[in-house]
Design an enzyme around this catalytic site. Structure first.
Site, short mmCIF file in Angstrom:
data_model
loop_
_atom_site.label_atom_id
_atom_site.label_comp_id
_atom_site.label_asym_id
_atom_site.label_seq_id
_atom_site.Cartn_x
_atom_site.Cartn_y
_atom_site.Cartn_z
N ASP A 98 0.85 -1.18 0.00
CA ASP A 98 0.00 0.00 0.00
C ASP A 98 0.89 1.24 0.00
OD1 ASP A 98 -2.49 1.37 0.26
OD2 ASP A 98 -3.21 -0.25 1.55
N ASP A 200 -3.27 4.50 -2.43
CA ASP A 200 -4.32 5.07 -1.59
C ASP A 200 -4.75 6.43 -2.13
OD1 ASP A 200 -5.82 4.87 1.01
OD2 ASP A 200 -4.71 6.72 1.40
N GLU A 255 -6.92 3.75 -5.70
CA GLU A 255 -8.19 4.07 -5.06
C GLU A 255 -8.68 5.39 -5.63
OE1 GLU A 255 -9.94 4.20 -0.51
OE2 GLU A 255 -7.96 5.07 -0.90
N HIS A 331 -10.63 -3.06 3.97
CA HIS A 331 -10.43 -2.51 5.31
C HIS A 331 -11.29 -1.29 5.59
CE1 HIS A 331 -8.07 -0.06 2.64
NE2 HIS A 331 -7.96 0.85 3.58
N ASP A 332 -11.88 -0.70 4.54
CA ASP A 332 -12.75 0.46 4.70
C ASP A 332 -14.23 0.12 4.53
OD1 ASP A 332 -10.82 2.39 5.21
OD2 ASP A 332 -10.52 2.87 3.09
#
Length: 554
Positions: A98, A200, A255, A331-332
């Protein structure tokens, strides 16, 4: 080496903090991931996306990075990551890291130096602006965690911009030194064995340099063109491609919070040389009341028609112009059986039904840890949640603005809070679900005694084994990679049905995404089709049970 290996792959996301703890400090670690590689190999995944494990104060669970080149001691050290990569590669599993390139922690040496003065090397690494004449913020932009996106620094006597927590200052991508610093970090990890990057909030790196006010002050939703998808976004991402992705043949998935399919097409069109894939948020908003001032906390029952419309639009828009990243959980995002399915009476069926829909689409499926056993939301009380986004939004919406009450906010949190996905992995029915012998950093889901890897693998209704079969199909059947997509019954409120076609072969993917039995007369056209996979008894009639899913082929 196949440079487009990711097109035939299934990628598994590990949230290290909650995966497996080997030193009994209550926090998952890199050795824990290493020790579970055989489990992941058995599942059949091709790559691991590892959420941030760099040095961090953990204000935002590692998405606030203090040192990009150093592993946080809570997870181990750099040698542990290198060993994990070597061991994963020996099992033909790739490693995707990430990269948080939009912002750092305020504890980063870059920011600590930047706030010292206006004329040092790091001064322009962040976005600083003078106050207005009355001392107020430079404009009315809002943070995604609630409130203003600006915080005043008394030392520089200026405001700095932060799209997330005030401890997460945004980097100034207009500064070439910043861009090269990020690329250098990515090259560093490539030299140590990393195979690709999950970027991200990458579509936030370019800001409108005029800093105009948004229509709504401190709105929870960014304004596209000002705070997201800014004027130099494509230029910056293309530069990153040329500096890092292309020369080192590294996979990239970005993302892209506010990107619609037409925006994504520009990001992933191969000839443009930007990203391989992007994560859309659009399909994750189908249980959100449109235009409500409470943003994502204004929930409604899942709109299956809208879900089909959105996913189909992405399938069709990117067809021949790029590649989809497919996901329902990360994870979100909360657990699908609890959010959109039925996590009590039909947990197995709803977990596998949504998985069937997703894995049948064209693109690369992503599986989030625990998804492969059908983990559910924990149904916590408000005081049990730890996420900074939830806490800051609670203060803003419930306490200050009073646009939503405690009861409705808790109801929304139990459905969609990011913490729902962050409870420790449930390995067995021993103390702390086999995650740790210490005190877990975060409360476990109380249902771990029944719902865990050990029990699931022994069950007649094993979610894990169903995922295994879906992943095997992705590897063995070219129709899932290359077949065309066509949505059927677009207006049906319960049935998700589509075909995949390649040459003279056709597959039908169908799922009843409701807790009620459904009669689907269209299935009579497919009576000669044979069952490829189903989460029911294999009968091929026009009646679909609650959350029944089938893939059929002629």
């Amino acid at each position: 080496m196949n440079k487009e290996w990711w097109k035939n792959a299934v990628i598994y996301q590990v949230y290290p903090k909650s995966f497996f703890d080997t030193n009994d400090d209550g926090i998952g670690d890199l050795k824990g991931i290493d020790s579970k590689l055989d489990y992941l190999k058995e599942l059949g995944v091709d790559a691991l996306w590892i959420s941030p494990c760099y040095l961090s104060p953990q204000i935002d669970n590692g998405y606030d990075i203090a040192d990009y080149r150093k592993i946080d001691p809570m997870f181990g050290d750099n040698s542990d990551l290198e060993k994990l990569m070597q061991d994963a590669h020996s099992k033909n599993i790739k490693i995707i890291m990430d990269m948080v390139a939009n912002h750092t922690s305020d504890k980063s040496v870059w920011f600590e130096e930047s706030r010292k003065s206006k004329d040092n090397y790091f001064s322009d690494f962040y976005i600083w602006r003078d106050p207005k004449e009355d001392g107020s913020e430079p404009n009315n932009w809002g943070s995604n965690f609630g409130g203003s996106a600006w915080t005043y620094d008394s030392n520089r006597k200026q405001y700095y911009l932060h799209y997330y927590g005030k401890q997460q200052p945004d980097l100034n991508w207009e500064n070439p030194k910043v861009r090269q610093a990020i690329y250098d970090v990515m090259r560093y990890w490539k030299a140590h064995g990393v195979d690709g990057w999950r970027m991200d909030v990458i579509t936030s790196i370019s800001k409108n340099q005029d800093f105009p006010n948004n229509p709504n002050p401190h709105n929870l939703q960014y304004v596209v063109g000002n705070q997201n998808n800014g004027p130099r976004m494509h230029e910056f991402i293309h530069e990153m491609n040329q500096e890092v992705f292309k020369p080192f043949s590294m996979m990239s998935v970005g993302e892209a919070p506010d990107s619609k399919s037409k925006d994504a097409r520009l990001l992933v069109e191969p000839d443009r040389e930007e990203l391989n894939m992007v994560f859309t948020f659009e399909h994750m908003h189908v249980d959100r009341k449109p235009g409500d001032v409470n943003g994502r906390w204004a929930i409604q029952p899942v709109d299956i028609v809208q879900l089909k419309k959105t996913l189909s639009n992405w399938q069709n828009t990117l067809d021949g112009h790029g590649w989809n990243a497919l996901y329902f959980e990360n994870h979100d995002r909360a657990r699908t059986p609890s959010r959109w399915g039925n996590d009590t009476k039909y947990r197995y069926e709803s977990a596998t039904a949504f998985a069937t829909v997703l894995h049948g689409l064209k693109g690369t499926p992503f599986v989030y840890q625990g998804e492969e056993i059908g983990m559910t939301n924990p149904h916590f009380e408000l005081e049990d949640y730890e996420d900074i986004e939830l806490k800051t939004n609670y203060d803003k919406l419930v306490k200050q603005e009073k646009t939503i009450n405690d009861v409705d906010f808790l109801k929304a949190a139990r459905k969609i809070s990011r913490d729902n996905a962050r409870t420790p992995m449930q390995w067995d029915d021993s103390k702390n679900a086999g995650f740790t012998k210490g005190k877990p950093w975060f409360k476990l889901n109380p249902n771990y005694k029944e719902l865990n890897v050990s029990n699931d693998l022994r069950s007649d209704k094993s979610v894990f084994k169903y995922y295994q079969e879906l992943i095997k199909l992705r590897h063995e059947e070219p129709i899932l990679k290359d077949g065309t997509f066509e949505l059927l019954l677009p207006d049906d409120k319960n049935i998700f049905m589509y075909t995949r076609t390649l040459d003279d072969k056709q597959w039908l993917v169908i799922a009843n995404l409701s807790s009620e039995t459904q009669k689907v007369e269209t299935l009579n056209k497919y009576v000669d089709f044979k069952t490829v996979i189903t989460n029911y008894d294999g009968k091929n009639g026009e009646i679909l049970g609650p959350y029944e899913a089938r893939i059929l082929k002629k």
